[in-house]
Design a protein around this motif. Structure first.
Motif, PDB file in Angstrom:
ATOM      1  N   ASP A  13      80.469  -4.986  51.315  1.00 55.70           N
ATOM      2  CA  ASP A  13      79.454  -5.539  50.417  1.00 55.70           C
ATOM      3  C   ASP A  13      78.848  -4.473  49.503  1.00 55.70           C
ATOM      4  OD1 ASP A  13      77.808  -4.086  52.081  1.00 55.70           O
ATOM      5  OD2 ASP A  13      76.607  -5.786  52.755  1.00 55.70           O
ATOM      6  N   GLY A  14      79.376  -3.237  49.572  1.00 50.72           N
ATOM      7  CA  GLY A  14      78.905  -2.156  48.717  1.00 50.72           C
ATOM      8  C   GLY A  14      77.767  -1.337  49.312  1.00 50.72           C
ATOM      9  N   SER A  15      77.319  -1.677  50.528  1.00 48.50           N
ATOM     10  CA  SER A  15      76.220  -0.950  51.171  1.00 48.50           C
ATOM     11  C   SER A  15      76.704   0.391  51.700  1.00 48.50           C
ATOM     12  CB  SER A  15      75.668  -1.751  52.346  1.00 48.50           C
ATOM     13  OG  SER A  15      75.175  -2.987  51.939  1.00 48.50           O
ATOM     14  N   ARG A  16      75.841   1.409  51.559  1.00 47.21           N
ATOM     15  CA  ARG A  16      76.132   2.711  52.166  1.00 47.21           C
ATOM     16  C   ARG A  16      75.983   2.546  53.671  1.00 47.21           C
ATOM     17  NH1 ARG A  16      75.554   7.598  49.980  1.00 47.21           N
ATOM     18  NH2 ARG A  16      73.830   8.154  51.361  1.00 47.21           N
ATOM     19  N   THR A  17      77.032   2.919  54.391  1.00 46.25           N
ATOM     20  CA  THR A  17      77.147   2.613  55.818  1.00 46.25           C
ATOM     21  C   THR A  17      77.621   3.850  56.571  1.00 46.25           C
ATOM     22  OG1 THR A  17      77.755   0.371  55.151  1.00 46.25           O
ATOM     23  CG2 THR A  17      78.209   0.961  57.421  1.00 46.25           C
ATOM     24  N   ILE A  18      77.224   3.950  57.847  1.00 43.27           N
ATOM     25  CA  ILE A  18      77.644   5.077  58.686  1.00 43.27           C
ATOM     26  C   ILE A  18      77.696   4.625  60.136  1.00 43.27           C
ATOM     27  CG2 ILE A  18      75.330   6.003  59.167  1.00 43.27           C
ATOM     28  CD1 ILE A  18      76.638   8.844  58.594  1.00 43.27           C
ATOM     29  N   GLY A  19      78.405   5.382  60.962  1.00 45.49           N
ATOM     30  CA  GLY A  19      78.440   5.096  62.399  1.00 45.49           C
ATOM     31  C   GLY A  19      79.219   3.838  62.715  1.00 45.49           C
ATOM     32  N   TYR A  20      78.592   2.957  63.471  1.00 50.03           N
ATOM     33  CA  TYR A  20      79.208   1.687  63.866  1.00 50.03           C
ATOM     34  C   TYR A  20      78.686   0.553  62.991  1.00 50.03           C
ATOM     35  CZ  TYR A  20      80.775   4.205  67.992  1.00 50.03           C
ATOM     36  OH  TYR A  20      81.375   5.110  68.837  1.00 50.03           O
ATOM     37  N   GLY A  21      78.852   0.689  61.666  1.00 46.79           N
ATOM     38  CA  GLY A  21      78.462  -0.367  60.747  1.00 46.79           C
ATOM     39  C   GLY A  21      76.988  -0.389  60.398  1.00 46.79           C
ATOM     40  N   HIS A  22      76.288   0.729  60.558  1.00 44.73           N
ATOM     41  CA  HIS A  22      74.860   0.793  60.233  1.00 44.73           C
ATOM     42  C   HIS A  22      74.679   0.958  58.727  1.00 44.73           C
ATOM     43  CE1 HIS A  22      70.599   1.754  60.491  1.00 44.73           C
ATOM     44  NE2 HIS A  22      70.844   2.831  59.756  1.00 44.73           N
ATOM     45  N   HIS A  23      74.046  -0.035  58.092  1.00 42.16           N
ATOM     46  CA  HIS A  23      73.735   0.060  56.671  1.00 42.16           C
ATOM     47  C   HIS A  23      72.511   0.963  56.529  1.00 42.16           C
ATOM     48  CE1 HIS A  23      75.958  -3.772  55.199  1.00 42.16           C
ATOM     49  NE2 HIS A  23      76.588  -3.190  56.187  1.00 42.16           N
ATOM     50  N   LEU A  24      72.662   2.014  55.726  1.00 39.22           N
ATOM     51  CA  LEU A  24      71.569   2.964  55.560  1.00 39.22           C
ATOM     52  C   LEU A  24      70.354   2.285  54.947  1.00 39.22           C
ATOM     53  CD1 LEU A  24      73.474   6.150  54.351  1.00 39.22           C
ATOM     54  CD2 LEU A  24      72.571   5.659  56.618  1.00 39.22           C
ATOM     55  N   LEU A  25      69.211   2.533  55.553  1.00 41.66           N
ATOM     56  CA  LEU A  25      67.946   1.979  55.083  1.00 41.66           C
ATOM     57  C   LEU A  25      67.299   2.962  54.117  1.00 41.66           C
ATOM     58  CD1 LEU A  25      66.635   0.760  58.562  1.00 41.66           C
ATOM     59  CD2 LEU A  25      67.842  -0.587  56.822  1.00 41.66           C
TER      60      LEU A  25
END
Length: 190
Positions: free
Chosen positions: A74-86
């Motif tokens: 969906d274009g979200s910056r993500t890391i780890g196990y699918g965590h969308h950066l807040l």
């Protein structure tokens, strides 16, 4: 084979485990209600299944780990196990240990949200939370509004994804999504 008695609030279940295997996830379809049949008595203490830990293990299996920031579908910056950066989070690289902590926090936050919003607890709330991880909480809300709670077979409808081919959206069925939904469905109904 070793028969282990599992005590759960709803009753007693038996589960066959080989001596080389460990119980790491609640493979719900292997749990069998005793229905008056004798269970082999052992000196082993009952095994308590921690469904939250099992749900997190399930998520880790299907989400996969990435230690560096990437863009989700969906274009979200993500890391780890699918965590969308807040907003304000500045992770660039993380270890699996840190990613697991983040996942546990995310899971517990969403589980609380599900419990409060749908007045549902235990395995049913965990199953809905797992679905919410994949669909997003808005997608979960739409699924519930379409009758998911009263008709849990609808879990199995959320096994498709869309890709754009020649300016047209094409729907595909995913066997991995079907595996996820089957796990969630079994957790919800048992």
């Amino acid at each position: 084979m070793l028969i282990v008695s599992i005590v759960i609030a709803a009753g007693t279940y038996s589960l066959r485990l080989s001596t080389t295997n460990q119980l790491t996830t609640p493979v719900v379809d292997t749990l069998k209600i005793n229905k008056g049949k004798p269970v082999k008595i052992t000196d082993e203490p009952p095994v308590m299944v921690n469904y939250i830990d099992s749900a997190v293990t399930h998520l880790k299996t299907f989400e996969g780990f990435r230690g560096k920031v990437y863009l989700d579908v969906d274009g979200s910056r993500t890391i780890g196990y699918g965590h969308h950066l807040l907003s304000g989070e500045t992770y660039a690289n993380i270890s699996e240990e840190v990613a697991t902590e983040i996942l546990m926090n995310d899971f517990n936050t969403r589980l609380t949200e599900v419990e409060e919003k749908y007045d549902m607890y235990g395995k049913k709330a965990i199953a809905l939370t797992l679905l919410g991880f994949n669909l997003g909480m808005g997608g979960l809300s739409r699924a519930v509004q379409s009758g998911l709670i009263k008709n849990p077979e609808k879990f199995l409808l959320y096994c498709h994804y869309k890709v754009r081919v020649n300016n047209t959206w094409v729907t595909h069925k995913s066997d991995r999504l079907f595996q996820r939904r089957t796990f969630e469905y079994n957790l919800f109904i048992n």
